[in-house]
Design a protein around this motif. Structure first.
Motif, PDB file in Angstrom:
ATOM      1  N   MET A 174       0.789  -1.153  -0.064  1.00 53.10           N
ATOM      2  CA  MET A 174      -0.076  -0.045  -0.119  1.00 53.10           C
ATOM      3  C   MET A 174       1.080   1.214   0.172  1.00 53.10           C
ATOM      4  SD  MET A 174      -3.159  -1.093   0.005  1.00 53.10           S
ATOM      5  CE  MET A 174      -4.042   0.537   0.343  1.00 53.10           C
ATOM      6  N   THR A 194       3.614   3.244   3.125  1.00 49.27           N
ATOM      7  CA  THR A 194       3.903   2.314   4.170  1.00 49.27           C
ATOM      8  C   THR A 194       5.377   2.204   4.181  1.00 49.27           C
ATOM      9  OG1 THR A 194       3.598   0.633   2.567  1.00 49.27           O
ATOM     10  CG2 THR A 194       1.600   0.941   3.758  1.00 49.27           C
ATOM     11  N   THR A 242       6.765   0.232  11.748  1.00 48.66           N
ATOM     12  CA  THR A 242       5.376   0.901  12.595  1.00 48.66           C
ATOM     13  C   THR A 242       5.813   0.848  14.046  1.00 48.66           C
ATOM     14  OG1 THR A 242       3.994  -0.816  12.472  1.00 48.66           O
ATOM     15  CG2 THR A 242       3.999   0.758  10.428  1.00 48.66           C
ATOM     16  N   GLU A 252       4.074  -0.823  15.849  1.00 49.57           N
ATOM     17  CA  GLU A 252       3.665  -2.171  16.138  1.00 49.57           C
ATOM     18  C   GLU A 252       4.605  -3.295  15.370  1.00 49.57           C
ATOM     19  OE1 GLU A 252       1.515   0.032  14.581  1.00 49.57           O
ATOM     20  OE2 GLU A 252       0.552   0.491  16.661  1.00 49.57           O
ATOM     21  N   THR A 267       5.277  -3.280  12.114  1.00 52.05           N
ATOM     22  CA  THR A 267       4.592  -4.136  10.825  1.00 52.05           C
ATOM     23  C   THR A 267       5.599  -3.460   9.889  1.00 52.05           C
ATOM     24  OG1 THR A 267       3.006  -2.477  10.982  1.00 52.05           O
ATOM     25  CG2 THR A 267       2.514  -4.583  12.054  1.00 52.05           C
ATOM     26  N   ASP A 326       3.795  -3.600   6.846  1.00 53.74           N
ATOM     27  CA  ASP A 326       2.510  -3.170   6.180  1.00 53.74           C
ATOM     28  C   ASP A 326       2.589  -3.655   4.532  1.00 53.74           C
ATOM     29  OD1 ASP A 326       1.440  -2.212   8.369  1.00 53.74           O
ATOM     30  OD2 ASP A 326       1.729  -0.100   7.700  1.00 53.74           O
TER      31      ASP A 326
END
Length: 459
Positions: A229, A232, A306, A308, A310, A312
């Protein structure tokens, strides 16, 4: 937040359907035998309700409560969770539950469980009729499986192709595969083109297999990127669809299984670092090497993950590497196939309940958070209906357990009456209802506390 709302809507819709059908079972059998139903509510309504109405010339008030812990069918002349003792002091009326023969009262109490189970079989049948059944046979997974440390100690090796358990073929990667392996004495695999038999250790259980991280066995999936995406971490360093991630922080990887393991290591480091320190940012700054799908050229870049951790990216799935087998069903074929599937789900669920009485099993109990996690993060009608059918079977079985305050408790006392010819006293039934209600509240608190502890990372 979007994922949370999607899961919340799915849980709310599924529970509304299941509660309506369950209470509808009690309602219809009550009406069939001329028993008055005073209230028919979806969800509980202490202190207030979302809405209610009473049709003209009707004895029943219909409505919706605000606590989604179940539903409520207030049947006249019955000791239930309303604890209405005043009504029981009045003379028995012909339209009351207590005035009817035991076999009619038994059917009224069993109606909810019966309807939930029939609903599950119907949903499974319609899922098979609408979408068919698609899966990738284990024997066709030529890249084999990836096994955790416990499995490798038992004798499995990465790349093994699972064939059978105690001579019975294992068809697909699902909970039944784990169940067959956990109950088996031997498991046959294909390794380097040769069949090999592995003797299963007695201490390995189904709960051990599915609770460990990573799990006992997972299909090997190459670390091919399916989608990226805009804006990201992956897009910012030039990753695109078709690329393969080949290393993280200098550790070579070739599969998403290994990718998840390396990200897990980073999460452990992040948990040890204080969120506001430079150490936290160092963990998020990871070095990735990826091979371009078109040219084969390998780039090594610094990526800021990120918070978290990730990247992405969309991960390639098994369907990108193997051709699924699809079985289609006509309407008449789907009914027995759905019934067989549902009965198999029930049998597996009942078999797995033995783990609840272990220490690890008690920790695995879950409340609304666990139910929410059964549903996918995106709205998929096939998965929604499959999960709704599974919860319907789960609720049907849990409700039939001989615990006072549940349908099974009432049914147990009715069987006692039918066998002995004697009714339990109203005082006994009232005390049993209080005890059963206390047990249910305790279980509810434990289950949802487990959800909170898992969310906080303590379990």
């Amino acid at each position: 937040m979007e994922i949370f709302l999607i899961k919340l809507l799915q849980v709310a819709l599924a529970l509304s359907i299941l509660v309506f059908v369950h209470e509808g079972g009690h309602f219809l059998f009550s009406k069939l035998f001329g028993v008055r139903v005073e209230k028919f509510f979806i969800f509980f309504d202490p202190w207030f309700h979302l809405f209610q109405f009473k049709p003209k010339n009707s004895d029943t008030t219909y409505g919706m409560g605000w606590i989604p812990l179940g539903g409520y069918c207030k049947i006249s002349g019955m000791i239930d969770e309303s604890f209405d003792t005043e009504q029981m002091k009045q003379p028995v009326q012909s339209w009351e539950f207590r005035s009817k023969p035991a076999w009619q009262r038994l059917l009224i109490m069993a109606g909810g469980v019966l309807f939930n189970f029939i609903l599950a079989l119907f949903i499974y049948s319609m899922v098979l009729f609408t979408w068919g059944q698609s899966y990738i046979p284990l024997k066709d997974m030529k890249m084999g499986m990836v096994f955790n440390e416990t499995a490798q100690q038992a004798g499995f090796r990465n790349g093994d192709i699972l064939l059978s358990a105690d001579g019975k073929p294992m068809k697909r990667f699902d909970i039944d595969m784990y169940r067959m392996m956990s109950n088996a004495k031997t498991v046959d695999v294909m390794r380097d083109g040769k069949k090999k038999t592995i003797v299963m250790p007695e201490e390995i259980s189904l709960l051990t297999m599915v609770k460990e991280t990573p799990a006992f066995a997972r299909p090997y999936i190459p670390s091919k990127i399916d989608s990226v995406m805009p804006d990201t971490p992956a897009a910012q360093v030039g990753m695109s669809k078709g690329d393969h991630i080949v290393a993280i922080n200098g550790t070579e990887i070739s599969s998403w299984n290994e990718f998840d393991m390396q990200i897990g290591i980073l999460k452990d480091r992040l948990a040890a670092a204080k969120p506001t320190t430079k150490d936290s940012m160092k963990v998020r700054m990871a070095t990735f090497a990826f091979r371009h799908g078109g040219t084969g050229h390998i780039d090594t870049v610094k990526v800021t993950l990120t918070p978290e951790l990730t990247l992405d990216v969309g991960k390639a799935s098994l369907a990108d590497f193997y051709k699924p087998v699809t079985i289609e069903y006509g309407f008449l074929e789907s009914v027995p196939a759905g019934a067989k599937y549902g009965i198999g789900v029930l049998r597996g669920y009942v078999d797995d309940l033995k783990y609840v009485f272990t220490a690890d099993g008690a920790k695995s109990l879950g409340g609304f958070g666990a139910i929410g996690n059964l549903f996918p993060p995106t709205w998929d009608w096939m998965l929604f209906w499959q999960m709704t059918a599974f919860i319907s079977i789960m609720l049907a079985f849990m409700n039939i357990l001989p615990i006072p305050a549940l349908d099974g408790g009432h049914i147990l006392f009715l069987f006692y009456e039918i066998i002995t010819g004697r009714k339990p006293s109203e005082n006994f039934l009232l005390r049993a209802e209080y005890i059963g209600f206390a047990i249910l509240i305790l279980l509810l608190v434990v289950a949802n506390l487990n959800d909170v502890l898992r969310w906080l990372g303590y379990m």
